[in-house]
Structure formats: C-alpha cells, structure tokens
Design an enzyme around this catalytic site. Sequence first.
Site, PDB file in Angstrom:
ATOM      1  N   GLU A  46     103.695  22.477  -2.603  1.00 42.77           N
ATOM      2  CA  GLU A  46     104.938  21.708  -2.650  1.00 42.77           C
ATOM      3  C   GLU A  46     104.833  20.432  -1.831  1.00 42.77           C
ATOM      4  O   GLU A  46     104.170  20.405  -0.781  1.00 42.77           O
ATOM      5  CB  GLU A  46     106.138  22.519  -2.133  1.00 42.77           C
ATOM      6  CG  GLU A  46     106.764  23.452  -3.153  1.00 42.77           C
ATOM      7  CD  GLU A  46     106.003  24.754  -3.268  1.00 42.77           C
ATOM      8  OE1 GLU A  46     106.122  25.418  -4.322  1.00 42.77           O
ATOM      9  OE2 GLU A  46     105.283  25.106  -2.315  1.00 42.77           O
ATOM     10  N   THR A  47     105.498  19.402  -2.323  1.00 39.06           N
ATOM     11  CA  THR A  47     105.717  18.167  -1.568  1.00 39.06           C
ATOM     12  C   THR A  47     107.215  17.992  -1.417  1.00 39.06           C
ATOM     13  O   THR A  47     107.958  18.075  -2.399  1.00 39.06           O
ATOM     14  CB  THR A  47     105.110  16.949  -2.287  1.00 39.06           C
ATOM     15  OG1 THR A  47     103.682  17.111  -2.361  1.00 39.06           O
ATOM     16  CG2 THR A  47     105.428  15.664  -1.544  1.00 39.06           C
TER      17      THR A  47
END
Length: 293
Positions: A46-47
């Site tokens: 995830e970002t």
Amino acid sequence: MEIPIFTVDSFTDLPFKGNPAAVCLIENELQDDLYQSIAAEMNLSETAFITRRNSMDFSSGILLLRCMLKYSNNSDLHVCFWFLYFLKGARFGLRWFTPTSEIPLCGHATLASAAVLFYLKKNVNPVLVFETMRGELYVRQHEESLIMDFPLNKPNPQDQHEIKDLLKAVVGDVPIQDVCYNPTTRNLIICLADTCDRSELTSLKPEAKSLLENESTGKIKGVIVTMKGASTAQPAYDFYSRYFSPWLGVLEDPVCAYQCSSRGGELGLEIRDDGRLNIIGRAQTVLQGTLKI
C-alpha cells in the site's frame, strides 16, 4: 511537482521488518490515475496519501505572524504555511492504493501515516483524525507505540462447500476448523484446526494464478489464514496469521496480527465495549525523500 515521500515499516521496532508502506504528503488532491501511478511506482502493498484539511490552531496567530515576518517571498511563505499545517493540523484526508487499485481501508499504512506526522513532522496534537472512505479514523501516541481507533467489522459464518476449490487452493490438505466471510471488508477468514502446528501455516505457498482462477466473482478481495497461538511458546501470541490478496495486486501482505511471513511483525488488539477496535503497534521510518513529477 515535488511530493515529500517516506517508506515506513509498520508493526515493528526494527528496520526492514514488519509491513512497509509508502506515505506521500499531498497539498491538494491529485487525479486518481496519478495516485495509482505513484502507488505502482512504489510497488509496495500500500501507498498512503495524506492531504490537508482546513482545521488548524495557529495558537492565537503567533506562529502565523512569525511566518509572515520571516518570509516576504510568497513561495517561502507558502512553504512555511505547509510546514505549520503538518505541525499543528489535527485533521487530514487519507487514501490508500495498492499497485493496482484503491482500497477502502488499510491498517499498516494508517499507522505509517501517523508515524510520519507524529515522529517526523512533530505534530503537536494528542489525537490525529483521518477522513477516509470508511469514515473517521483516530490515532494517538502511547509511550513508544501508536494506537489506532478502527471500526470492528465482525465476519459471518461461511459455507465451506460453496468455496471448496478456493479453500483447497489456499491451504491444500491442512485441516480447517472454521471459515468466515466479512462482507464489509470482503475478506475470507480461514481458521486452521487447533491440532495444526505453526509450521503448517508458515509453509503455505498459495499461487496467485490459482487463487484468481478459483475466485473471480469479485466477492472476495483477500484471504486471511489464521490459527491459535501456543501458550507454551515464547514469546506467547494469541494467534498467528497470513494474508493473501492477489485480487488487489498483492500476493501476500507482510503483517496482519503476529505475522508468519518472512518479515515478521506484531501488533496488539483491544476489542472495546463501544464496538470499535484498538490496534496498537510501532513503526520505523527507513526512507525519506522527494518524488518529482
């Protein structure tokens, strides 16, 4: 455009362990395709993208006045306002993207976001509020840990016969005790039998292709495989787990509870009387820089 960016290892007090997330500080909302391109470039599970909201206490204008006196150049003054916002702001927008899609909720990337604001930006507020697709999330500091206030999404029992091929693709012949499904998170939860050894969980090697072939309805976006912890083990954990989500472009997410992945990682959970959940963990920043677009 220059975007401050960080890589933070969540649910660990050691670098290169736990669950890594990228965190970007965004002044204004971007186009969705740009969010997705950045997340694909970072190529982590995830970002997170933090955006400012219009709520900030300038302590009777003293800090604001100091900025105005120190900086006559508009560009420098703008940078000062931006710095003050991360120092004094209590409310932020937060979105999460995997390398292939946006997701409505993510624990470790929220922890990473709070760690950037509290530890690196020295945010002075006792509690940070993140506005997300799943409502408001709250994070506060407690000693060396961060405590996240999350919704408690309870799963429902799942008929194993309906998804027998998917179960086979995930755990093979390892005996299963219970299977549940959470329609809110779209996660399937497989609880291995109490007779199972931890090595049976760690040795699982499901293939992304097989999982995708056996679940293509869109109903399931992730599979959690969990088992009861051994009371005689040291350190003793209540349970172990692994999380697979090739439907979101992530074969295995490194940490969900005490994680039996190669990176390890641990977190604490407290089920509250008000129907919410405290998730407790630590975080280590291992990289910081500037993304230039």
